[in-house]
Design a protein around this motif. Structure first.
Motif, short mmCIF file in Angstrom:
data_model
loop_
_atom_site.label_atom_id
_atom_site.label_comp_id
_atom_site.label_asym_id
_atom_site.label_seq_id
_atom_site.Cartn_x
_atom_site.Cartn_y
_atom_site.Cartn_z
N ARG A 138 5.30 0.41 6.79
CA ARG A 138 4.83 1.65 6.17
C ARG A 138 3.32 1.82 6.33
O ARG A 138 2.84 2.92 6.62
N ASN A 141 2.80 2.41 10.10
CA ASN A 141 3.74 3.37 10.68
C ASN A 141 4.30 2.85 12.01
O ASN A 141 4.42 3.59 12.99
N SER A 185 5.94 3.25 -3.14
CA SER A 185 6.92 4.34 -3.05
C SER A 185 6.80 5.27 -4.25
O SER A 185 6.85 6.51 -4.11
#
Length: 266
Positions: A138, A141, A185
């Motif tokens: 994350r 990426n 998140s």
């Protein structure tokens, strides 16, 4: 063409991540009996036995109280009198409960008990490996960097060895990594679903080691910063933050029997 490459890349990332996980599980299954017992393991198991006996007594679960291993450890102090009574047991309690449920060590071979704990510790460590993979993926990426980060963690000699017998630090690291991922998140996309998942991960991390209280503190600070910048709606976010803190506190108490009698004072 770019869309096709993107789909291929996604499929490849899943296959490669799955392959690393399968290889790690296979390696752990072959090696978990090759490590000895650390100085902390007997103490950690005693914490679980004492707490399980407390749960059995408090909830009136006769099967627990009649278990031969529980009876053989009758010399251990009651939880209320135990010097480590306030130590979180989110790993030790389920580990002992599974051990007793499966009847491991009932034949008198205590080695089987610690082999089982080593395997369980290793599997929990893999949860942390997956969390590190997701965090790196994350952040950059790029699934390849995520895979590299996870591979470095798996192949680090010190971490790999201790992922079998260190049920304190490695287990805590795994759940801290998981709660860090759920925190990101939740902070980036506050929803009731992300709030619930993060509260569960936070509670388990705290119930492994109290140091994890930094997670809700940092979560609320980061949400506050995003509200101050006008990046997320304040009314909805505050409601979700209350949901997160409230549910996390509830799960902390549920998974930590020492708190049952007097959660606020203890």
């Amino acid at each position: 063409m770019p869309l096709t490459r993107l789909r291929l890349s996604k499929h490849l990332s899943k296959w490669m991540a799955g392959l690393l996980l399968l290889v790690s599980i296979a390696g752990g299954a072959m090696l978990y009996q090759d490590y000895g017992i650390s100085s902390d393991e007997a103490v950690e198991r005693n914490n679980g036995i004492i707490t399980l006996r407390y749960v059995g007594d408090r909830l009136g679960i006769g099967r627990i109280m009649r278990d031969p291993i529980i009876q053989n450890h009758a010399y251990l102090p009651r939880l209320q009198e135990y010097f480590d009574r306030d130590y979180p047991v989110a790993f030790n309690l389920p580990a002992v409960a599974l051990e007793r449920l499966l009847g491991i060590g009932n034949d008198g071979d205590e080695r089987k008990i610690y082999f089982f704990r080593h395997l369980l510790t290793f599997l929990v460590n893999l949860v942390g490996v997956v969390a590190v993979y997701q965090l790196a993926k994350r952040r950059f990426n790029d699934w390849r960097i995520g895979l590299l980060a996870a591979t470095f963690l798996v192949l680090s000699p010190r971490f790999f060895a201790e992922s079998f017998y260190n049920s304190k630090d490695v287990v805590f690291m795994s759940f801290f990594a998981l709660s860090t991922y759920t925190a990101i998140s939740f902070i980036l996309k506050p929803t009731w679903k992300s709030a619930i998942w993060h509260s569960l991960a936070t509670a388990i991390a705290i119930d492994v080691r109290i140091m994890a209280v930094v997670i809700p503190v940092m979560t609320i600070l980061m949400l506050g910063l995003r509200i101050a910048r006008g990046e997320i709606p304040w009314r909805k976010t505050i409601s979700l933050a209350i949901l997160y803190l409230g549910f996390a506190a509830l799960v902390v108490v549920i998974c930590w029997p020492w708190l049952w009698a007097d959660p606020w004072a203890r």
